[in-house]
Design a protein around this motif. Structure first.
Motif, PDB file in Angstrom:
ATOM      1  N   TYR A 178     -56.964  -4.560  -0.839  1.00 55.05           N
ATOM      2  CA  TYR A 178     -56.809  -5.696   0.082  1.00 55.05           C
ATOM      3  C   TYR A 178     -56.897  -7.013  -0.684  1.00 55.05           C
ATOM      4  O   TYR A 178     -56.085  -7.928  -0.472  1.00 55.05           O
ATOM      5  N   ILE A 179     -57.864  -7.111  -1.595  1.00 54.63           N
ATOM      6  CA  ILE A 179     -58.025  -8.329  -2.397  1.00 54.63           C
ATOM      7  C   ILE A 179     -56.766  -8.595  -3.220  1.00 54.63           C
ATOM      8  O   ILE A 179     -56.293  -9.742  -3.297  1.00 54.63           O
ATOM      9  N   ARG A 180     -56.210  -7.559  -3.846  1.00 53.38           N
ATOM     10  CA  ARG A 180     -55.000  -7.752  -4.654  1.00 53.38           C
ATOM     11  C   ARG A 180     -53.847  -8.287  -3.812  1.00 53.38           C
ATOM     12  O   ARG A 180     -53.074  -9.137  -4.265  1.00 53.38           O
ATOM     13  N   MET A 181     -53.712  -7.790  -2.602  1.00 49.57           N
ATOM     14  CA  MET A 181     -52.659  -8.274  -1.713  1.00 49.57           C
ATOM     15  C   MET A 181     -52.896  -9.735  -1.338  1.00 49.57           C
ATOM     16  O   MET A 181     -51.959 -10.555  -1.329  1.00 49.57           O
ATOM     17  N   LEU A 182     -54.139 -10.081  -1.031  1.00 49.12           N
ATOM     18  CA  LEU A 182     -54.466 -11.457  -0.668  1.00 49.12           C
ATOM     19  C   LEU A 182     -54.219 -12.410  -1.830  1.00 49.12           C
ATOM     20  O   LEU A 182     -53.694 -13.515  -1.642  1.00 49.12           O
ATOM     21  N   VAL A 183     -54.588 -11.984  -3.032  1.00 55.93           N
ATOM     22  CA  VAL A 183     -54.371 -12.827  -4.214  1.00 55.93           C
ATOM     23  C   VAL A 183     -52.882 -13.079  -4.404  1.00 55.93           C
ATOM     24  O   VAL A 183     -52.455 -14.219  -4.669  1.00 55.93           O
ATOM     25  N   ALA A 184     -52.079 -12.040  -4.257  1.00 52.25           N
ATOM     26  CA  ALA A 184     -50.632 -12.186  -4.438  1.00 52.25           C
ATOM     27  C   ALA A 184     -50.025 -13.145  -3.420  1.00 52.25           C
ATOM     28  O   ALA A 184     -49.021 -13.805  -3.710  1.00 52.25           O
ATOM     29  N   LEU A 185     -50.634 -13.237  -2.241  1.00 55.67           N
ATOM     30  CA  LEU A 185     -50.112 -14.090  -1.182  1.00 55.67           C
ATOM     31  C   LEU A 185     -50.766 -15.467  -1.146  1.00 55.67           C
ATOM     32  O   LEU A 185     -50.473 -16.273  -0.268  1.00 55.67           O
ATOM     33  N   GLY A 186     -51.659 -15.725  -2.090  1.00 53.88           N
ATOM     34  CA  GLY A 186     -52.180 -17.081  -2.253  1.00 53.88           C
ATOM     35  C   GLY A 186     -53.374 -17.447  -1.415  1.00 53.88           C
ATOM     36  O   GLY A 186     -53.661 -18.642  -1.239  1.00 53.88           O
ATOM     37  N   ALA A 187     -54.113 -16.481  -0.892  1.00 51.69           N
ATOM     38  CA  ALA A 187     -55.290 -16.794  -0.086  1.00 51.69           C
ATOM     39  C   ALA A 187     -56.450 -17.232  -0.966  1.00 51.69           C
ATOM     40  O   ALA A 187     -56.529 -16.897  -2.154  1.00 51.69           O
ATOM     41  N   ASP A 188     -57.360 -17.976  -0.385  1.00 54.63           N
ATOM     42  CA  ASP A 188     -58.624 -18.340  -1.019  1.00 54.63           C
ATOM     43  C   ASP A 188     -59.629 -17.253  -0.617  1.00 54.63           C
ATOM     44  O   ASP A 188     -59.910 -17.085   0.571  1.00 54.63           O
ATOM     45  N   ILE A 189     -60.176 -16.529  -1.583  1.00 54.05           N
ATOM     46  CA  ILE A 189     -60.929 -15.310  -1.271  1.00 54.05           C
ATOM     47  C   ILE A 189     -62.365 -15.411  -1.753  1.00 54.05           C
ATOM     48  O   ILE A 189     -62.629 -15.725  -2.918  1.00 54.05           O
ATOM     49  N   ALA A 190     -63.272 -15.120  -0.834  1.00 56.18           N
ATOM     50  CA  ALA A 190     -64.687 -14.995  -1.167  1.00 56.18           C
ATOM     51  C   ALA A 190     -65.108 -13.566  -0.903  1.00 56.18           C
ATOM     52  O   ALA A 190     -64.679 -12.952   0.082  1.00 56.18           O
ATOM     53  N   VAL A 191     -65.947 -13.010  -1.770  1.00 56.20           N
ATOM     54  CA  VAL A 191     -66.346 -11.607  -1.654  1.00 56.20           C
ATOM     55  C   VAL A 191     -67.859 -11.495  -1.653  1.00 56.20           C
ATOM     56  O   VAL A 191     -68.541 -12.116  -2.480  1.00 56.20           O
ATOM     57  N   TYR A 192     -68.365 -10.684  -0.730  1.00 59.46           N
ATOM     58  CA  TYR A 192     -69.772 -10.308  -0.773  1.00 59.46           C
ATOM     59  C   TYR A 192     -69.861  -8.826  -1.089  1.00 59.46           C
ATOM     60  O   TYR A 192     -69.365  -7.987  -0.338  1.00 59.46           O
ATOM     61  N   ASP A 193     -70.459  -8.526  -2.230  1.00 60.55           N
ATOM     62  CA  ASP A 193     -70.698  -7.140  -2.650  1.00 60.55           C
ATOM     63  C   ASP A 193     -71.781  -7.180  -3.712  1.00 60.55           C
ATOM     64  O   ASP A 193     -71.568  -7.737  -4.787  1.00 60.55           O
ATOM     65  N   PRO A 194     -72.961  -6.608  -3.431  1.00 60.79           N
ATOM     66  CA  PRO A 194     -74.067  -6.670  -4.395  1.00 60.79           C
ATOM     67  C   PRO A 194     -73.737  -6.035  -5.741  1.00 60.79           C
ATOM     68  O   PRO A 194     -74.403  -6.331  -6.738  1.00 60.79           O
ATOM     69  N   TYR A 195     -72.717  -5.167  -5.784  1.00 62.49           N
ATOM     70  CA  TYR A 195     -72.397  -4.463  -7.014  1.00 62.49           C
ATOM     71  C   TYR A 195     -71.232  -5.094  -7.776  1.00 62.49           C
ATOM     72  O   TYR A 195     -70.866  -4.597  -8.850  1.00 62.49           O
ATOM     73  N   LEU A 196     -70.654  -6.160  -7.246  1.00 63.43           N
ATOM     74  CA  LEU A 196     -69.539  -6.831  -7.919  1.00 63.43           C
ATOM     75  C   LEU A 196     -70.071  -7.950  -8.791  1.00 63.43           C
ATOM     76  O   LEU A 196     -70.676  -8.902  -8.293  1.00 63.43           O
ATOM     77  N   THR A 197     -69.852  -7.846 -10.095  1.00 67.42           N
ATOM     78  CA  THR A 197     -70.330  -8.874 -11.006  1.00 67.42           C
ATOM     79  C   THR A 197     -69.419 -10.093 -10.955  1.00 67.42           C
ATOM     80  O   THR A 197     -68.250 -10.014 -10.578  1.00 67.42           O
ATOM     81  N   ASN A 198     -69.961 -11.228 -11.378  1.00 68.11           N
ATOM     82  CA  ASN A 198     -69.159 -12.446 -11.422  1.00 68.11           C
ATOM     83  C   ASN A 198     -67.991 -12.294 -12.395  1.00 68.11           C
ATOM     84  O   ASN A 198     -66.898 -12.817 -12.156  1.00 68.11           O
TER      85      ASN A 198
END
Length: 357
Positions: free
Chosen positions: A192-212
């Protein structure tokens, strides 16, 4: 390897594969090419009832691979007692939590699954939901079916109050100009994130296991759940079903969402306090698109069915023809890798399973 498992078989020994799946599941998931690939690996034994523990126990002696499907019987110590040679369980679907037990890992049996096939179609539905929420397609559709036009998109709710009484609630937005909040960088979340990035959205993610560092590589930024809820036009849930994610979106969290925002859930209803969500939706302050529910099928008299600010689908986000056939292909490929001593691509361990839906 435990005492009831034999030593590794000779290189020229026939691999015995037990495929426990209903005829309808096999037809839906295992195309002719997938079945040919399995047959090329070795002997394939078919069991038509995946939930029949007695039939499975009778088929397990001498089996090297067990392919499971929906409705698989729990693999307890008793069921696995005859499994004197079993080394791999390949699940031709996604979640294995309902049937994989600690006994499987205690015996050193490897586990793999085909859930990756579901990531893209579910992400596509999540994206479709997101676009519908931003453009208010669901509200306009409801209004036009009721005989109205643009001005009538403010429609009464089942409680008699008015849904969407402010301009901000009915304002339409484009994806490129919107912040989308993603809760959970799971397999589906990443697609989903990859699709949003390709379409130019501004994306914020909450996931305790995702590093900066990982987030930067994806083109997104990490944030707290509260900040994500406060600042996102659409919040899409892709978190796993874990004790700590039970009702992670409750009344307090929903109240943080701005007027006119929307919640998208193609993950699990476990993540949301349904009563609190219904209260917010009845007010008309926020919208929602839902593919998953506490009770399925969704009862005919469930009040969420009457709300014009809600888009509903019947837990079918992954239900594409291509997805099902890919599950079969992924399963066959994993069995091939096992038979030739190659690394598995979708292996689950006890620790990784603890953090999956």
């Amino acid at each position: 390897m435990t005492e009831n498992q034999s030593e590794a078989k000779p290189a020229d020994a026939v691999v015995r594969v037990v495929l426990a799946a209903s005829p309808s599941f096999r037809e839906m998931v295992f195309a002719a090419g997938s079945m040919d690939r399995l047959s090329a690996v070795g002997e394939v034994v078919l069991l038509d009832d995946p939930g029949d523990a007695d039939a499975l126990m009778a088929a397990l002696p001498g089996a090297d691979v067990l392919i499971t499907s929906w409705g698989a019987t729990p693999l307890t110590a008793e069921v696995l007692t005859p499994a004197n040679r079993l080394q791999l369980i390949a699940h031709a679907a996604s979640s294995v939590k309902h049937f994989i037990t600690d006994e499987v890992f205690r015996r050193g049996i490897r586990v793999t699954q085909a859930g990756q096939a579901m990531a893209r179609p579910v992400a596509e539905v999540s994206l479709a939901f997101t676009l519908s929420m931003l453009h208010r397609i669901h509200r306009f559709n409801h209004t036009m079916h009721a005989g109205g036009w643009r001005e009538e998109a403010i429609a009464p709710t089942s409680t008699g109050t008015t849904a969407g009484t402010s301009d901000v609630v009915l304002a339409q937005h484009g994806l490129a100009g919107s912040r989308i909040g993603v809760v959970g960088a799971s397999r589906t979340g990443l697609e989903y994130i990859r699709m949003l990035v390709a379409l130019g959205a501004d994306i914020a993610v909450y996931d305790p296991y995702l590093t900066n560092e990982r987030a930067a590589g994806l083109g997104v930024r990490t944030t707290t759940l509260d900040e994500l809820l406060r600042t996102s036009r659409v919040v899409a849930l892709h978190a796993p079903t874990l004790p700590e994610t039970r009702h992670m979106i409750g009344a307090r969290e929903l109240a943080l969402m701005p007027d006119g925002a929307a919640l998208v859930n193609t993950a699990r209803s476990w993540l949301v306090d349904t009563a609190a969500l219904l209260a917010e939706l009845r007010s008309g302050r926020i919208d929602a698109a839902l593919d998953v529910f506490d009770e399925e099928p969704l009862p005919a008299d469930d009040p969420v069915r009457t709300l014009p600010n809600v888009l509903l689908t019947p837990h079918r986000a992954a239900g594409t023809v291509e997805c099902y056939f890919e599950m079969g292909e992924l399963t066959a490929a994993e069995v091939e890798r096992f038979s030739t001593g190659q690394p598995l691509h979708h292996e689950l361990t006890r620790s990784t399973l603890a953090h999956m839906a």
